[in-house]
Design an enzyme around this catalytic site. Sequence first.
Site, PDB file in Angstrom:
ATOM      1  N   ASP A 286     -12.224  -2.111   2.606  1.00 16.24           N
ATOM      2  CA  ASP A 286     -11.243  -1.819   3.649  1.00 16.24           C
ATOM      3  C   ASP A 286     -11.935  -1.333   4.933  1.00 16.24           C
ATOM      4  O   ASP A 286     -12.265  -2.129   5.798  1.00 16.24           O
ATOM      5  CB  ASP A 286     -10.223  -0.798   3.126  1.00 16.24           C
ATOM      6  CG  ASP A 286      -8.899  -0.831   3.873  1.00 16.24           C
ATOM      7  OD1 ASP A 286      -8.718  -1.688   4.745  1.00 16.24           O
ATOM      8  OD2 ASP A 286      -8.027   0.013   3.569  1.00 16.24           O
ATOM      9  N   ASP A 287     -12.125  -0.024   5.061  1.00 12.65           N
ATOM     10  CA  ASP A 287     -12.812   0.590   6.203  1.00 12.65           C
ATOM     11  C   ASP A 287     -13.867   1.542   5.633  1.00 12.65           C
ATOM     12  O   ASP A 287     -13.653   2.764   5.605  1.00 12.65           O
ATOM     13  CB  ASP A 287     -11.821   1.376   7.072  1.00 12.65           C
ATOM     14  CG  ASP A 287     -10.643   0.524   7.508  1.00 12.65           C
ATOM     15  OD1 ASP A 287     -10.811  -0.277   8.442  1.00 12.65           O
ATOM     16  OD2 ASP A 287      -9.559   0.660   6.908  1.00 12.65           O
TER      17      ASP A 287
ATOM     18  N   GLU B 105       0.853  -1.182   0.000  1.00 14.92           N
ATOM     19  CA  GLU B 105       0.000   0.000   0.000  1.00 14.92           C
ATOM     20  C   GLU B 105       0.894   1.238   0.000  1.00 14.92           C
ATOM     21  O   GLU B 105       0.645   2.208  -0.702  1.00 14.92           O
ATOM     22  CB  GLU B 105      -0.913  -0.008   1.219  1.00 14.92           C
ATOM     23  CG  GLU B 105      -1.912   1.138   1.282  1.00 14.92           C
ATOM     24  CD  GLU B 105      -2.769   1.098   2.539  1.00 14.92           C
ATOM     25  OE1 GLU B 105      -3.787   1.813   2.578  1.00 14.92           O
ATOM     26  OE2 GLU B 105      -2.430   0.365   3.495  1.00 14.92           O
TER      27      GLU B 105
END
Length: 330
Positions: A273-274, A195
Amino acid sequence: MNFRDIPKVELHTHLEGSAPPAFIAGLAREKNIDISGIFDAQGGYAFRDFDHFLQVYEAACTTLQSPEDFRRLTLAVLEETAAHGVVYMETFVSPDFCGGGDVAAWRDYLAAMQDAADEAERTMGITLRGIVTGIRHFGPDQCKIAAACAAETKGDFITGFGMAGGEMVGRPGDYAYSFDMAREAGLQLTAHAGEWGGPSMVAETIRDLKVARIGHGIGAIDDPKLMAEIADKGIVLEVCPGSNVVLKAVSGWDAHPIAKLRDAGVPVTVSTDDPPFFHTTMTDEYDMLAKTFGWGADDFRALNKIALDAAFCDDETRARVAKRLEPKDE
């Protein structure tokens, strides 16, 4: 095309990071915890960059203090996720936020999450599996504690082990003991890499941790030999484009490498992801992939097949989920 109604498989979510901000704010009020500084004027999560995001995330987690909190959290997250067509979801859960690494306490938290997952499967048609996760920036010793919790509770619900958090803390090999412990317990393995750390971090993670999947992995785009290795080994990337855009891991949707990775034969999947932190849903991810890269129904069916094949579940569960993915007109 109505992307919300397409049945979907999602492999890369964080349970605490999927908590609706209103849910966390409500818990804070119940417990008289002042975390008002983590919200913006509209009630959403507010953060400046990735490091600040981690601080806000951990502040939100201070409201989650009991198994019952996690039961309520799991139901709230699954209700929101199922509303966007997700029929199978894997989520990262950390013993660090559930009893501080004490195995007995962890079992209690886990039972509450599994109870909520069973209820959601009955009432919402969504299956949840858990991946115990070490927090990288908490250090290798704390990661070993998470791995021990994972090894002790492997079963129908806990099927994997992984690592998240600050990617630039240490090197993957520093955490090899934890991954060896989890592997010996029969857990399947994934780890966040690439990332922020570029292709070298992805390559080291594959070499030193021997994972079947990589969380994000987009840094691999800068190394054609690495992409060929990933494709050859069938290592699956859990790509989260909306997250990458918001956190500025890429400059925008047009610059996201997911399409180039896929064209190079790298197995890619799509996740949120979130999601409330990044103002996204699986519906939004599909919509932006369609708008940016021209992907359509066949592309999304192919993504879901890769995701289901890579899912950390048993064959019986995989077959059950596969039926949910079949087009309704067939």
